[in-house]
Design an enzyme around this catalytic site. Sequence first.
Site, short mmCIF file in Angstrom:
data_model
loop_
_atom_site.label_atom_id
_atom_site.label_comp_id
_atom_site.label_asym_id
_atom_site.label_seq_id
_atom_site.Cartn_x
_atom_site.Cartn_y
_atom_site.Cartn_z
CG ASP A 205 32.77 34.00 34.85
OD1 ASP A 205 33.22 33.93 33.70
OD2 ASP A 205 33.02 33.17 35.74
CD GLU A 241 31.63 33.25 29.82
OE1 GLU A 241 32.62 32.83 29.19
OE2 GLU A 241 31.58 33.25 31.07
#
Length: 553
Positions: A205, A241
């Site tokens: 993330d 990401e």
Amino acid sequence: MRLTYTGDLWWKNAVVYCLDVETYKDGNGDGIGDFRGLTQQIDHLDRLGVTCIWLMPFFPTPGRDDGYDITDYYSVDPRLGTLGDFVEFVRTARDRGIRVIADLVVNHTSDEHPWFKESRSSRDSAKRDWYVWRDEPEPFDPKAIVFPDEEDSLWELDEGTGQYYYHSFYRFQPDLNTANPEVRDEIARILGFWMELGLSGFRVDAVPFLIEDIDGGPHEFLADLRAFMNRRDGTSILLGEVNLPYPELTEYFGDGNGDEVTMCFDFVAMQRFHLSMARKNPKALAEALRERPKAPDDAQWAMFMRNHDELTLDKLTEAEKHEVFDAFGPDKDMQLFDRGLRRRVPPMLGGDLSRLKLAYSVLFSLPGTPVLFYGEEIGLGENLEAKGRMAVRVPMQWAPSGGFSRGEVRTPVPPVTGEFGPRHVNVEDQRRDPDSLLHWVTMLIERYRECPELAWGDYDVLDAGDEAVLAHRADAEGGTVVAVHNFADREAEVELVLEGLGDPCVLVDLLVDGTLDVGPGGRAGFTMGPYGCRWFRVAEPDEFPEDASAKGH
């Protein structure tokens, strides 16, 4: 290409499917999705052709950020099941040949995590340096605020100790201090724990927010994590990401050998895709594909149309962004943070099945590994009554009655209603309809898996003879695949020049029956209908397409 070769790097041409256990399927009737319900739906994913499931956070949480505020990295939220349920799910998925990865959210914890409670208990706490503390907040930069609708600072005063702690996101999510070797060791233990329970990797993330002033820089830390995972399981991956421009983004692949993040999401091409759809002209997407650097041999680009957050448009110019807003989210309530849309693609396209089929055909033909967000295979809509980014995190629709739960639905976001509600959009009905989006996506996945050139090969964007048409070819080890898409709502006359092909040869249509002759000089011409899609494999006359993909072996 040999399957023995492509199988070693399974993620190079995987089909990744992102889902939230909480909103996928309720297995015990309490109105909340759980691992038992998810396990019972494995065969849907197997029929679809999914090869890797990406789980959004399923850890214990106060639930203030839909599971991204974690209080225990070594357990399962009791609402979703037990560690036993998790292991049973992973085993069942593996039985179908489906790998499982999960969100790795270690840039911050919940402020209710025991680590943070201990850290804030005293300036002399043993875990004080596990988080980032300052006597005074650092200079304010409004551009650094990720959630401008709810936060106005990156620093929060802790009344008990009189110092400020740093939070890249919400104030209830203090950032971990990854410069601390103890924190880095703990992160490695978290990875090792879940890998022992069967995970094949992690989606990392917000990678650019992960690092806090580490000696040697962020790349040393990522390389250390990747090396640790390779020691435990050489087939494991990190899916990053990394929403940055190409020159900065590619640094996260590593030093050229792909020894850091295994796959990076291509945010640039994603945003240019939506601009191209809004304009009904693929020029912006074609430019992104021409600009995109080649990933290292042991790395890959992850292609997607949207994820579980806002559909960000932050890499477009202001004028381009507003073109997309005007086309797909003209109401202010459909927009978020003045940078993105809180909509799913089917409602953005007005439920137009021909445009949806075009969109997914483009996704699966683009060079890289495709990533689907749950429900995309049936055209699931959004619920704009939900707050912010939660609008797209709606319950999955299995049957005309909903089919999510036999009890009252108690997910964070209520079910979709109206024309995209379960009476009109559901798995059960679409399985019986050969013209449905579900059948189309299933076929695209099958063709994609039959065309390793699309993921492994070198690609070129071609001149198609019509500005409304995107044409590109992918070549790998003697095999060639050509994909052609008409972005316009009118017919298009396509003229291709395919250099370097054998003579004679034909283009075998992979989406419908038929072949197309290739003339002298590699010329091929044909007419495409509005929003038309064509995938071709170059073959010798009377040659089976699968033989044409295995030349040189």
